[in-house]
Design an enzyme around this catalytic site. Structure first.
Site, PDB file in Angstrom:
ATOM      1  CG  ASP A  75      12.952  39.054  44.890  1.00 27.91           C
ATOM      2  OD1 ASP A  75      12.100  39.954  44.824  1.00 27.91           O
ATOM      3  OD2 ASP A  75      14.163  39.245  44.732  1.00 27.91           O
ATOM      4  CG  HIS A 117      20.122  39.069  49.988  1.00 29.86           C
ATOM      5  ND1 HIS A 117      21.027  40.019  50.433  1.00 29.86           N
ATOM      6  CD2 HIS A 117      19.052  39.754  49.515  1.00 29.86           C
ATOM      7  CE1 HIS A 117      20.512  41.224  50.239  1.00 29.86           C
ATOM      8  NE2 HIS A 117      19.325  41.094  49.678  1.00 29.86           N
TER       9      HIS A 117
END
Length: 306
Positions: free
Chosen positions: A243, A187
């Site tokens: 996700d 991320h």
């Protein structure tokens, strides 16, 4: 609203992606709904648009999915909460409390997350005093790229490709050697495990416990892959992101793959609109500056005009 039925019927049967269909309907929705293309500056009106749009987006996505699949659209049940109503309209079946709670928690986790790509797109469009329907359409456009909104579906495909937990390490070694992307890992902002991923992982365990404790092959493979990735990638600050588990969660609740990224749009719409209202409270059109760093000075070569 029934006035949008002809638009939904026409768009739902195209071969476009679900996000493209949503953008198309949003782009024309203001007209049939009798809304001005330039938003009124009164915040009371903006609040009404915000509530109306936040409720409309999930209903549009559910109708687009069902009509596109040749199924009748399901009328919203006012007795259900926001997340439960969306699940009901997509699947045609009233969701269990645990399923509704899982989707509701996901929506809370993803309703806003700083100044990300889609929020920035919404604010740029909003700063021009565009209709809020087009503001949402602009933000939805950024979700078409897998780096922002489509990774959860890629994660499910990746786990299906791995097959079983015992295949994880050989698969991961091959991918890392090829410098391939591991979907659901890493991320821009987090150099630790995404806290939202931790919550979603816990929700998955709760859901499986309610179903008798069988974790399912996909979830077991995901757990093994996360463990292997932590051993290989943690020194680089690469951990599971939001996700990684969300797509598995959707799949277990019977949500079709073409809705995976769309749920992100359902949740994030409220966040986009909150930013939009704040932007218009003291608006100034976005006009970023730029610095040219291209070719260095070169000799001028005159053009022969003869």
């Amino acid at each position: 609203p029934r006035v949008l039925d002809p638009v939904i019927d026409a768009v739902a049967r195209t071969e476009a992606s679900m996000l493209s269909k949503l953008r198309s309907v949003l782009s024309v929705a203001a007209g049939p709904l009798g809304l001005s293309p330039v938003i009124d500056v009164d915040d009371r009106v903006r609040r009404e648009h915000t509530l109306r749009l936040a409720a409309l987006v999930p209903s549009l996505l559910a109708a687009l999915h069902r009509v596109g699949a040749g199924l009748p659209a399901v009328e919203p049940d006012p007795a259900l909460g926001h997340a439960a109503a969306y699940l009901h309209q997509v699947t045609g079946v009233a969701p269990t409390p645990v399923a509704a709670r899982a989707v509701e928690q996901y929506m809370i986790l993803t309703i806003d997350h700083g100044f990300n790509a889609s929020t920035f797109a919404a604010l740029v469009a909003g700063s021009t005093l565009a209709s809020p329907y087009l503001v949402i359409a602009a933000a939805v456009g950024t979700l078409a790229g897998p780096l922002h909104g489509g990774a959860n579906q890629r994660v499910v495909e990746m786990l299906a490709d791995i097959g079983r937990p015992e295949n994880v390490r050989a698969w991961l070694d091959k991918k890392l050697a090829a410098k391939a992307k591991i979907w659901g890992m890493g991320h821009r902002e987090y150099k630790v495990k995404d806290p939202r991923a931790t919550i979603l992982q816990k929700m998955m365990r709760e859901l499986m416990d309610k179903r008798g404790g069988n974790m399912g092959l996909l979830f077991e493979t995901a757990l093994a892959l996360e463990q292997a990735c932590e051993e290989k990638l943690a020194p680089k600050g690469v951990y599971a992101n939001v996700d990684f588990y969300s797509g598995i969660l959707y799949r277990e609740m019977g949500i079709p793959p073409d809705q995976f990224t769309s749920i992100f749009a359902v949740a994030r719409s409220a966040g986009w609109l909150a930013h939009w209202r704040e932007q218009l409270s003291d608006n100034r059109i976005f006009r970023p500056t730029q610095m040219y760093t291209g070719e260095s000075p070169r000799s001028y070569v005159p053009i022969d005009m003869r």
